[in-house]
Design a protein around this motif. Structure first.
Motif, PDB file in Angstrom:
ATOM      1  N   THR A  41       0.843  -1.213   0.000  1.00 26.49           N
ATOM      2  CA  THR A  41       0.000   0.000   0.000  1.00 26.49           C
ATOM      3  C   THR A  41       0.872   1.255   0.000  1.00 26.49           C
ATOM      4  O   THR A  41       0.644   2.196  -0.767  1.00 26.49           O
ATOM      5  N   ARG A  45       1.406   3.906  -3.288  1.00 27.61           N
ATOM      6  CA  ARG A  45       1.136   5.340  -3.111  1.00 27.61           C
ATOM      7  C   ARG A  45       2.319   6.167  -3.644  1.00 27.61           C
ATOM      8  O   ARG A  45       2.156   7.102  -4.413  1.00 27.61           O
ATOM      9  N   MET A 391       0.388   5.664   6.252  1.00 27.16           N
ATOM     10  CA  MET A 391       0.221   5.459   4.803  1.00 27.16           C
ATOM     11  C   MET A 391       0.138   3.978   4.457  1.00 27.16           C
ATOM     12  O   MET A 391      -0.560   3.586   3.527  1.00 27.16           O
TER      13      MET A 391
END
Ligand SMILES: Cc1cc2nc3c(=O)[nH]c(=O)nc-3n(C[C@H](O)[C@H](O)[C@H](O)COP(=O)(O)O)c2cc1C
Length: 434
Positions: A41, A45, A391
């Motif tokens: 993830t 990003r 994040m």
């Protein structure tokens, strides 16, 4: 725009632009020290954030010598499918991805590394968190080389475009380079040629194993900034030797846990060597050193540390002192910063670092007591780690997070990660014994 120019590397690969996300340890591995969906993830990003190259946080080559309990480790037991998923996520937005490979050496906290090794038994006296290391035997040194080769080979098979060999910041390979931490009497200690032997052997062996079309980078200290440590003149000589080793990108940084110049801080002043006067004035604090290294280096250079404005980045590229700009902390708070720079919607990184250091520092801005100074720096690092963790969960960075939240959140998550890996390490111990 200058920042968007591609860069052809000696291995034949082409980086899409001149900005790299520098390595930042994520602490997001699972109990078995494998890559996780949180890493996918996070890197997905960043991959859509515009930087042409993403360098992972330090992946360890030895599960018994960790920099943090959340480190990914590559050894015989690595989950190769998880690594392949991590690499694929990091390339989704057309960035290249390199894995930073490291051995923590003596900078391995006792809550995850009970028996660290180093060139010599020189302890790290920092907040009581480190055990005195054992000196590596010659067999141990041979095994370190083998482990770097094995990890690089697995990284290639998993789909990473390259590896970066971490020889900076006071970890094992940079401990070998420094006379402060390397007191060996054999042919790995003493003269610079001997102190650099392990790094050069690792780089050559990795190149031989991965072939000529895979990228290899090295992260090297311009100096340790420590009295009697690895000097800038020595760095320049090591770069001359590295010229013959088939490197694609040499990243210039500096310092160690004791002298955290990589983050623009100094540690115990009584043990510090002053940086050049001109360096203090510049946004990017290793550029002066890069200009000197450039004269000796035949491979492309990357400089990391302090870059925040487009002007400073373009000026650094125009001066020819660097080919790639490395960014760390700005991408923890604004993962799209590079894309926004390219779209001309910003010219300046958001970086609360300065405020964290001098505004809301927990123990005063420039505490003269070095232990408090280190707690301050540790708290700031915790703050950035917590942003990466957010994040990894698919959340936005939280610019308003208090510094103490960074400190306490980080300590909590480190200790729980340490407990998780400890139970796994115990199982491994039992299996070894059987
Ligand atoms: C949260 C965090 C983690 C870091 N982890 C690593 C690492 O794993 N390997 C490494 O070589 N440098 C590491 N660094 C240093 C960065 O790569 C970089 O050299 C430093 O942050 C200076 O660049 P900046 O001023 O753009 O942040 C880390 C820095 C931060 C802030």
């Amino acid at each position: 725009m200058r920042l968007r120019e591609p860069l052809v590397l000696p291995c034949g690969q082409t980086l899409p632009n001149r900005i790299a996300k520098a390595a930042m340890t994520e602490g997001l591995a699972d109990a078995r020290m494998n890559a996780t969906p949180a890493l996918e993830t996070l890197y997905r990003r960043w991959s859509h954030g515009g930087a042409g190259l993403l360098i992972t946080g330090n992946v360890q080559i030895d599960r018994w010598d960790l920099e943090r309990p959340g480190n990914v480790v590559i050894d015989g037991d690595a989950d190769r499918d998880a690594l392949a998923r991590w690499a694929a996520a990091a390339k989704e937005g057309a960035s290249h991805v390199w894995m930073q490979l490291s051995h923590a050496g003596r900078q391995a906290p006792l809550y995850c590394t009970p028996r660290p090794v180093a060139p010599s038994p020189v302890g790290l006296k920092l907040l009581g968190a480190y055990r005195t290391p054992r000196a590596l035997t010659r067999k141990g040194i041979a095994s370190v080389i083998e482990r770097f080769v094995n990890a690089a080979t697995i990284a290639r098979e998993a789909g990473f475009d390259g590896v970066q060999i971490h020889s900076a910041h006071g970890y094992l390979l940079s401990e070998f380079l420094s006379p402060v931490t390397n007191r060996r009497q054999d042919d790995y200690g003493g003269s610079l040629e001997n102190r650099a032997r392990l790094l050069l052997a690792v780089v050559r062996a990795v190149r031989e194993a991965v072939g000529n079309d895979f990228a290899i980078g090295v992260k090297l200290n311009s100096a340790d900034f420590q009295k009697g440590g690895f000097s800038n003149d020595e760095c320049i000589q090591v770069v001359r030797w590295l010229n013959d080793c088939g490197i694609d990108l040499l990243e210039i940084s500096g310092g160690s846990y004791e002298q955290p110049r990589l983050l623009g801080h100094s540690g115990d002043e009584s043990q510090a060597e002053a940086p050049r006067q001109s360096t203090r004035r510049r946004e990017a604090y290793f550029l002066e050193y890069a200009a000197l290294i450039r004269k000796a280096a035949s491979m492309p250079l990357m400089v990391t540390g302090g870059f925040r404005s487009r002007d400073a980045m373009v000026e650094a590229l125009d001066s020819g002192d660097t080919d790639v700009i490395g960014l760390g902390r700005p991408l923890c708070v604004d993962p799209n910063f590079v894309a926004r720079l390219f779209e001309n919607t910003t010219a300046q990184a958001v970086d609360p670092g300065a405020d964290l250091a001098y505004g809301q520092g927990m123990f005063g801005p420039r505490s003269s007591v070095s232990a408090l100074r280190f707690v301050n720096i540790f708290s700031q690092m915790g703050w950035y780690y917590m942003q990466l963790m957010r994040m990894g969960r698919g959340l936005e960075p939280d610019w308003n997070m208090a510094l103490r939240q960074g400190l306490f959140g980080h300590v909590r998550s480190e200790l729980s990660a340490a407990r998780r890996i400890r139970s796994f390490q115990k199982q491994a111990d039992t299996l070894d014994a059987e």
